[in-house]
Design a protein around this motif. Structure first.
Motif, mmCIF file in Angstrom:
data_model
loop_
_atom_site.group_PDB
_atom_site.id
_atom_site.type_symbol
_atom_site.label_atom_id
_atom_site.label_comp_id
_atom_site.label_asym_id
_atom_site.label_seq_id
_atom_site.Cartn_x
_atom_site.Cartn_y
_atom_site.Cartn_z
ATOM 1 N N ARG A 12 79.547 -51.936 7.528
ATOM 2 C CA ARG A 12 79.908 -50.950 6.390
ATOM 3 C C ARG A 12 81.181 -51.365 5.285
ATOM 4 N N TYR A 13 81.133 -50.952 4.314
ATOM 5 C CA TYR A 13 81.867 -50.593 3.541
ATOM 6 C C TYR A 13 83.184 -49.666 2.960
ATOM 7 N N THR A 14 83.641 -49.683 2.141
ATOM 8 C CA THR A 14 84.672 -48.383 2.011
ATOM 9 C C THR A 14 83.791 -47.235 1.799
ATOM 10 N N GLN A 15 83.027 -47.232 1.138
ATOM 11 C CA GLN A 15 82.669 -45.676 0.312
ATOM 12 C C GLN A 15 81.317 -45.477 1.471
ATOM 13 N N HIS A 16 81.163 -46.186 2.545
ATOM 14 C CA HIS A 16 80.065 -46.147 2.904
ATOM 15 C C HIS A 16 79.349 -46.796 4.002
ATOM 16 N N THR A 17 78.414 -46.927 5.060
ATOM 17 C CA THR A 17 78.055 -47.939 5.903
ATOM 18 C C THR A 17 76.403 -48.071 5.574
ATOM 19 N N ALA A 18 76.262 -49.341 5.455
ATOM 20 C CA ALA A 18 75.180 -49.618 4.959
ATOM 21 C C ALA A 18 74.163 -50.219 6.264
ATOM 22 N N LEU A 19 75.314 -50.149 7.196
ATOM 23 C CA LEU A 19 73.911 -50.543 8.305
ATOM 24 C C LEU A 19 75.035 -50.228 9.792
ATOM 25 N N ASP A 20 73.889 -49.408 10.790
ATOM 26 C CA ASP A 20 74.765 -49.035 11.755
ATOM 27 C C ASP A 20 73.559 -48.837 12.708
ATOM 28 N N ASP A 21 74.596 -50.004 13.659
ATOM 29 C CA ASP A 21 73.926 -50.345 15.676
ATOM 30 C C ASP A 21 72.915 -50.614 15.139
ATOM 31 N N VAL A 22 71.767 -51.633 14.744
ATOM 32 C CA VAL A 22 70.524 -51.392 13.709
ATOM 33 C C VAL A 22 70.180 -52.926 14.856
ATOM 34 N N SER A 23 69.476 -52.670 15.638
ATOM 35 C CA SER A 23 68.480 -53.579 16.055
ATOM 36 C C SER A 23 66.979 -53.842 16.664
ATOM 37 N N ILE A 24 67.212 -55.025 15.578
ATOM 38 C CA ILE A 24 64.886 -55.320 15.588
ATOM 39 C C ILE A 24 64.533 -56.775 16.436
ATOM 40 N N THR A 25 63.543 -57.300 16.935
ATOM 41 C CA THR A 25 62.899 -57.877 17.909
ATOM 42 C C THR A 25 61.183 -58.313 16.612
ATOM 43 N N ILE A 26 62.160 -59.988 16.199
ATOM 44 C CA ILE A 26 60.986 -59.710 15.034
ATOM 45 C C ILE A 26 59.612 -61.067 16.068
ATOM 46 N N PRO A 27 58.346 -60.634 16.749
ATOM 47 C CA PRO A 27 57.907 -61.650 17.278
ATOM 48 C C PRO A 27 57.597 -62.793 16.031
ATOM 49 N N GLU A 28 57.704 -64.577 17.134
ATOM 50 C CA GLU A 28 57.040 -65.301 16.143
ATOM 51 C C GLU A 28 55.834 -65.379 15.935
ATOM 52 N N LYS A 29 55.223 -66.024 14.676
ATOM 53 C CA LYS A 29 53.931 -66.195 13.639
ATOM 54 C C LYS A 29 53.203 -65.040 13.407
ATOM 55 N N SER A 30 54.651 -63.164 13.379
ATOM 56 C CA SER A 30 54.010 -62.769 12.993
ATOM 57 C C SER A 30 54.766 -62.528 11.388
ATOM 58 N N ILE A 31 53.584 -60.732 10.854
ATOM 59 C CA ILE A 31 53.828 -60.332 9.821
ATOM 60 C C ILE A 31 54.558 -59.679 9.984
ATOM 61 N N TYR A 32 55.637 -59.202 10.011
ATOM 62 C CA TYR A 32 56.583 -58.163 10.002
ATOM 63 C C TYR A 32 57.082 -57.198 8.955
ATOM 64 N N GLY A 33 56.955 -55.700 8.686
ATOM 65 C CA GLY A 33 57.006 -54.880 7.463
ATOM 66 C C GLY A 33 58.508 -54.385 7.732
ATOM 67 N N LEU A 34 59.372 -54.140 6.930
ATOM 68 C CA LEU A 34 60.767 -53.939 6.829
ATOM 69 C C LEU A 34 60.854 -53.323 5.666
ATOM 70 N N LEU A 35 60.281 -51.722 6.535
ATOM 71 C CA LEU A 35 60.479 -50.791 5.984
ATOM 72 C C LEU A 35 60.996 -49.692 5.259
ATOM 73 N N GLY A 36 61.296 -48.839 4.551
ATOM 74 C CA GLY A 36 62.992 -48.393 3.808
ATOM 75 C C GLY A 36 62.806 -47.507 2.528
ATOM 76 N N PRO A 37 63.406 -46.767 2.230
ATOM 77 C CA PRO A 37 63.586 -45.777 1.025
ATOM 78 C C PRO A 37 64.805 -46.921 0.443
ATOM 79 N N ASN A 38 65.178 -47.049 -0.542
ATOM 80 C CA ASN A 38 65.701 -47.473 -1.575
ATOM 81 C C ASN A 38 67.670 -46.958 -0.987
ATOM 82 N N GLY A 39 68.194 -47.662 -0.338
ATOM 83 C CA GLY A 39 69.284 -47.711 -0.108
ATOM 84 C C GLY A 39 69.605 -47.251 1.452
ATOM 85 N N ALA A 40 67.990 -47.442 1.453
ATOM 86 C CA ALA A 40 68.565 -47.370 3.312
ATOM 87 C C ALA A 40 68.940 -48.291 4.530
#
Length: 305
Positions: A12-40
């Motif tokens: 969190r920053y003063t004016q906004h929350t940049a990440l809110d309780d985010v959990s991800i799991t990235i398998p070994e030896k994979s190509i993992y796409g992290l997607l989202g609009p600008n500012g996500a």
């Protein structure tokens, strides 16, 4: 084994929350796409993984160990804002960055010969970075990112500035790195890249993760039992209680394309039988949603996000 797990990461920053309780799991030896609009929140998560900034709460593990400064050499990071020193020569820069990652000068020189030959850029050794085009500088930075053979490679919009030929060159190298055992995280807006390269994806929107999983599994989950059919003529009808004719148009001569959705518990085999009884079928293909279609529908459909 997982290459990386993030559990309940919040920033969190003063004016906004940049990440809110985010959990991800990235398998070994994979190509993992992290997607989202600008500012996500994608870049914030990447900066936390690279230990450029700290999270307010949550935990990150890399190869089953809690993330710590010792993992800096395990990660190769290509940021969207490229960070080469413009006044340095290419060779000096690559040697300097390699030694920051713990490589000896001799080891770095040996590996640089291989990469510069592969990318056909040996003649750039004594050029200053400020004299390179954007695409040329991109090649240099990509080499600096992977030279120390990191187990985890993070690429933020890696194809920015590349023409199609060089984009394909980088694509081939990314696939080869994966096949040799590296795990690659892609942060990108380019859905065609996701379709071509990624095994797994996560979608972040307005600081929250709204989707994660194997790409094929996600695409299968968003199928609508819709089929594209090429056939002769259009003077037939299907039972309206079993099928929806979504679209139909003539392609050439008497060849037509129809988009048909099966209602209820109907099956593709039954649709084929019903079509063959009524027309001459030339092709029959299930319409699989693209990642772009899934991305757009999810970002638009939830007003709370």
């Amino acid at each position: 084994m997982e290459a990386l797990t993030a559990k309940s990461v919040t920033k969190r920053y003063t004016q906004h929350t940049a990440l809110d309780d985010v959990s991800i799991t990235i398998p070994e030896k994979s190509i993992y796409g992290l997607l989202g609009p600008n500012g996500a929140g994608k870049t914030t998560l990447i900066r936390i993984i690279n230990q450029i900034i700290d999270s307010d709460s949550g935990d990150i593990s890399i190869f089953n160990e809690k993330l710590s400064p010792k993992h800096i050499g395990t990660i190769g990071y290509l940021p969207e804002e490229r960070g080469l020193y413009k006044k340095l020569k290419v060779g000096e820069q690559l040697l300097y960055l390699a030694q920051l990652k713990g490589m000896s000068k001799a080891e770095a020189l040996d590996k640089l010969k291989v990469w510069l030959t592969k990318f056909e850029i040996k003649d750039w050794w004594n050029k200053k970075v400020e004299d390179l085009s954007k695409g040329m500088a991109q090649k240099v930075q990509f080499v600096s990112t992977v030279l120390h053979e990191p187990k985890l490679i993070i690429l933020d919009e890696p194809f920015s500035g590349f023409d199609p030929i060089n984009a394909q060159l980088i694509t081939n190298e990314i696939l080869e790195l994966r096949d040799k055992g590296s795990t690659i995280i892609f942060s990108t807006h380019r859905m065609e890249t996701v379709e071509a390269l990624c095994d797994h994806i996560a979608l972040i929107n307005k600081s929250k993760k709204i989707l994660e999983g194997p790409k094929k599994q996600i695409k299968d989950a968003y199928k609508t039992n819709t089929f594209l059919v090429e056939h002769i003529g259009n003077n037939f009808s299907l039972p309206a209680d079993q099928y929806d004719l979504l679209e139909q148009h003539r392609v050439e001569d008497n060849h037509h394309h129809s988009t048909i959705r099966i209602r209820g518990a109907g099956s593709p085999n039954q649709l084929i039988r019903d079509l063959v009884d009524r027309t001459e079928v030339h092709s029959f293909v299930e319409k699989i949603p693209t990642m772009s279609e899934i991305f757009i529908s999810l970002v638009k459909e939830d007003p709370s996000l």
